[in-house]
Write a protein that holds these residues in place. Structure first.
Motif, PDB file in Angstrom:
ATOM      1  N   LEU A  23       0.833  -1.205   0.000  1.00 29.42           N
ATOM      2  CA  LEU A  23       0.000   0.000   0.000  1.00 29.42           C
ATOM      3  C   LEU A  23       0.873   1.263   0.000  1.00 29.42           C
ATOM      4  O   LEU A  23       0.638   2.199  -0.770  1.00 29.42           O
ATOM      5  CB  LEU A  23      -0.913  -0.016   1.227  1.00 29.42           C
ATOM      6  N   TYR A  24       1.886   1.274   0.858  1.00 26.61           N
ATOM      7  CA  TYR A  24       2.779   2.441   0.920  1.00 26.61           C
ATOM      8  C   TYR A  24       3.422   2.696  -0.438  1.00 26.61           C
ATOM      9  O   TYR A  24       3.559   3.836  -0.869  1.00 26.61           O
ATOM     10  CB  TYR A  24       3.882   2.228   1.966  1.00 26.61           C
ATOM     11  N   ALA A  25       3.833   1.621  -1.133  1.00 25.69           N
ATOM     12  CA  ALA A  25       4.501   1.772  -2.428  1.00 25.69           C
ATOM     13  C   ALA A  25       3.546   2.448  -3.418  1.00 25.69           C
ATOM     14  O   ALA A  25       3.932   3.353  -4.160  1.00 25.69           O
ATOM     15  CB  ALA A  25       4.946   0.412  -2.947  1.00 25.69           C
ATOM     16  N   ARG A  26       2.286   2.030  -3.381  1.00 24.91           N
ATOM     17  CA  ARG A  26       1.312   2.604  -4.311  1.00 24.91           C
ATOM     18  C   ARG A  26       1.043   4.075  -3.975  1.00 24.91           C
ATOM     19  O   ARG A  26       1.018   4.934  -4.862  1.00 24.91           O
ATOM     20  CB  ARG A  26       0.012   1.779  -4.249  1.00 24.91           C
ATOM     21  N   LEU A  27       0.869   4.371  -2.697  1.00 24.88           N
ATOM     22  CA  LEU A  27       0.595   5.760  -2.307  1.00 24.88           C
ATOM     23  C   LEU A  27       1.786   6.660  -2.646  1.00 24.88           C
ATOM     24  O   LEU A  27       1.618   7.788  -3.108  1.00 24.88           O
ATOM     25  CB  LEU A  27       0.287   5.853  -0.811  1.00 24.88           C
ATOM     26  N   ARG A  28       3.005   6.142  -2.422  1.00 17.11           N
ATOM     27  CA  ARG A  28       4.236   6.894  -2.699  1.00 17.11           C
ATOM     28  C   ARG A  28       4.334   7.255  -4.178  1.00 17.11           C
ATOM     29  O   ARG A  28       4.725   8.357  -4.547  1.00 17.11           O
ATOM     30  CB  ARG A  28       5.422   6.011  -2.310  1.00 17.11           C
ATOM     31  N   GLU A  29       3.977   6.280  -5.031  1.00 20.49           N
ATOM     32  CA  GLU A  29       3.971   6.495  -6.487  1.00 20.49           C
ATOM     33  C   GLU A  29       3.037   7.638  -6.858  1.00 20.49           C
ATOM     34  O   GLU A  29       3.371   8.495  -7.649  1.00 20.49           O
ATOM     35  CB  GLU A  29       3.359   5.269  -7.166  1.00 20.49           C
ATOM     36  N   PRO A 327      12.412   3.809  -2.615  1.00 13.61           N
ATOM     37  CA  PRO A 327      13.553   3.470  -3.475  1.00 13.61           C
ATOM     38  C   PRO A 327      14.380   4.689  -3.889  1.00 13.61           C
ATOM     39  O   PRO A 327      15.511   4.538  -4.334  1.00 13.61           O
ATOM     40  CB  PRO A 327      12.894   2.808  -4.702  1.00 13.61           C
ATOM     41  N   HIS A 328      13.825   5.903  -3.725  1.00 14.43           N
ATOM     42  CA  HIS A 328      14.636   7.087  -4.035  1.00 14.43           C
ATOM     43  C   HIS A 328      15.672   7.344  -2.955  1.00 14.43           C
ATOM     44  O   HIS A 328      16.604   8.122  -3.158  1.00 14.43           O
ATOM     45  CB  HIS A 328      13.738   8.325  -4.197  1.00 14.43           C
ATOM     46  N   LYS A 329      15.513   6.700  -1.799  1.00 15.01           N
ATOM     47  CA  LYS A 329      16.479   6.893  -0.712  1.00 15.01           C
ATOM     48  C   LYS A 329      17.343   5.645  -0.510  1.00 15.01           C
ATOM     49  O   LYS A 329      18.551   5.742  -0.281  1.00 15.01           O
ATOM     50  CB  LYS A 329      15.706   7.235   0.576  1.00 15.01           C
ATOM     51  N   PHE A 330      16.708   4.469  -0.540  1.00 15.96           N
ATOM     52  CA  PHE A 330      17.447   3.232  -0.258  1.00 15.96           C
ATOM     53  C   PHE A 330      17.369   2.296  -1.471  1.00 15.96           C
ATOM     54  O   PHE A 330      16.271   2.011  -1.963  1.00 15.96           O
ATOM     55  CB  PHE A 330      16.871   2.525   0.980  1.00 15.96           C
ATOM     56  N   ILE A 331      18.537   1.812  -1.901  1.00 19.33           N
ATOM     57  CA  ILE A 331      18.573   0.903  -3.059  1.00 19.33           C
ATOM     58  C   ILE A 331      17.938  -0.431  -2.653  1.00 19.33           C
ATOM     59  O   ILE A 331      18.214  -0.939  -1.556  1.00 19.33           O
ATOM     60  CB  ILE A 331      20.038   0.678  -3.509  1.00 19.33           C
ATOM     61  N   ASP A 332      17.112  -0.989  -3.533  1.00 23.49           N
ATOM     62  CA  ASP A 332      16.490  -2.297  -3.290  1.00 23.49           C
ATOM     63  C   ASP A 332      15.886  -2.352  -1.870  1.00 23.49           C
ATOM     64  O   ASP A 332      16.240  -3.205  -1.055  1.00 23.49           O
ATOM     65  CB  ASP A 332      17.563  -3.389  -3.465  1.00 23.49           C
TER      66      ASP A 332
END
Ligand code: HEM
Length: 410
Positions: A23-29, A327-332
């Motif tokens: 959910l966080y990934a979708r909201l972040r996008e 992902p803009h802050k931490f790789i993978d």
């Protein structure tokens, strides 16, 4: 996991804690800040991107004063049972619910006790408690690591430091878990808050009558002696330190152990080279932030979050667990990597409310993981990871139980 309602408010389901990351990934996008409806019906803006989250935590236009917050809880509550979650004011007058200048005044009273240098003096006692707990586990095939270790270590340390009877730790755990449970009814929360408040007031009276060499006695003395803080503030301070001092570290030990046991290569690396431990602890904090969202804030004026303007008078939550997987802050970011530079994570917050207990939490975790791994070379999960249940709390992220096997596999 989530559905959009007619007015486009993202509704977070009761069980979103089981896996908030999708959910966080979708909201972040989609947007730097999204209006969502929390389980039980509180309307709030959720910030999930790292840069915006860090900026929001340090933004003076985002405030915490509990009296103003209480009005906004009532305004923004859309739940069916007509009542926002109860806030017991006897327990609410603490630094994490305060803005300047009250915040500085309250935090200053206890800052010295929590510096790295002062906390380091607790090392021998923390080691002793850890050894005792591990001794009690020895010889058993299987235990619930949360019950036997992850909870008992931080609660014992913080009770001793504050001067709260260790014998009361089980009652404290039940009250505190209830207050943080987003599936508990307002009546149940009300009852737990009332019981905890009565307990805390009783403790203050007992220390006033018979002071000890502990932090609670020192605070009671400070409140009797001058105008630095009043009785409600003493009660609230002890409440905050007690809850913040154990609920979180329990989840660092629990979530960190679970993450490690699910990543055999990372576990092997840490077993082989214990100098990786400090970095591993930072990565556990980043990967499974024990505090999933920081506590409520509100906009005192129109506030920019990236290209979004949140109007004045709105509730805001910063998703620490979402920011630390950006992902803009931490790789993978969805992979546990104990060798990555995880510094800069937001698991302890940021700005004036940055965690007071971070040095204590890090010390407890360092001792706990070091001794646990040394003592139990066969430590492994005793259940399928998918069977593990997560607590229903919109603030804390932690498991209900962590069944582990201690003896060699046969
Ligand atoms: C504040 C996390 C352990 C005491 C915070 C905040 C976070 C946090 C995220 C800021 C919340 C916000 O801005 O809304 C953690 C984590 C811990 C931990 C992840 C363990 C792994 C502790 C311990 C104590 C403690 C052991 C012991 C006393 C506090 C206090 C505050 C705070 C008093 C409020 C500070 C202020 O308002 O100025 N913590 N914490 N925490 N924490 Fe911790």
């Amino acid at each position: 996991m989530s559905v959009s309602s007619a007015n486009a408010l993202e509704q977070l389901a009761e069980n979103f804690m089981r896996d908030p990351y999708e959910l966080y990934a979708r909201l972040r996008e989609d947007s730097p800040a999204t209006e969502v409806l929390l389980p039980r019906g509180m309307k709030v803006w959720l910030i999930t991107r790292y840069e915006e989250a860090r900026a929001a935590l340090a933004d003076p236009s985002l405030r915490k004063d509990f009296r103003a917050m209480q009005e906004l809880f009532e305004k923004n509550f859309q739940g069916e049972d007509g009542r926002p979650p109860f806030e017991e004011t006897v327990l609410a007058q603490h630094m994490l619910n305060s803005d300047q200048p009250d915040h500085t005044r309250l935090r200053k009273l206890v800052t010295k006790a929590f510096t790295s240098r002062r906390v380091e003096l607790l090392r021998p006692r923390i080691e002793e408690i850890t050894d005792e707990l591990l001794d009690n586990m020895a010889g058993k095939q299987q235990v619930d690591l949360l019950d036997t270790f992850a909870f008992l270590l931080p609660i014992t340390v913080i009770c001793e430091l504050l001067g709260v009877p260790v014998a009361d730790r089980d009652a404290i755990r039940v009250w505190s878990n209830t207050l943080l449970d987003s599936s508990a009814t307002p009546d149940t929360i009300n009852e737990a808050a009332g019981a905890m408040a009565a307990y805390m007031v009783g403790l203050v009276e007992a220390k006033r009558a018979e002071p000890g060499d502990d932090m609670l006695s020192a605070l009671v003395h400070a409140s009797d002696d001058g105008d630095s803080l009043d009785q409600n503030e003493v009660v609230s301070m002890i409440f905050l330190l007690l809850v913040a001092g154990h609920e979180t570290t329990v989840n660092l030990i629990g979530n960190g152990t679970l993450a490690l046991l699910r990543s055999p290569d990372q576990l092997a690396a840490l077993r082989a080279d214990r100098s990786l431990l400090p970095g591993a602890i930072e990565e556990f904090l980043r990967f499974e932030s024990p505090v999933n969202t920081a506590t409520f804030r509100f906009t005192a004026e129109d506030t920019k979050v990236g290209d979004i303007t949140i109007p004045a008078g709105e509730l805001v939550l910063v998703a620490l667990g979402g920011a630390d997987r950006d992902p803009h802050k931490f790789i993978d970011p969805d992979t546990l990597d104990i060798t990555r530079p995880a510094t800069g994570h937001l698991a302890f917050g940021h700005g004036i409310h940055y965690c007071l207990g971070a040095p204590l939490a890090r010390l407890e975790a360092e001792i706990a993981f070091d001794k646990l791994l040394t003592r139990f070379p066969d430590l492994r999960l005793a259940v399928d990871p998918h069977e593990i249940e997560w607590r229903t709390s919109s603030i804390m992220r932690g498991v209900r139980e962590l069944p582990v096997a201690l003896t060699p596999e046969t």
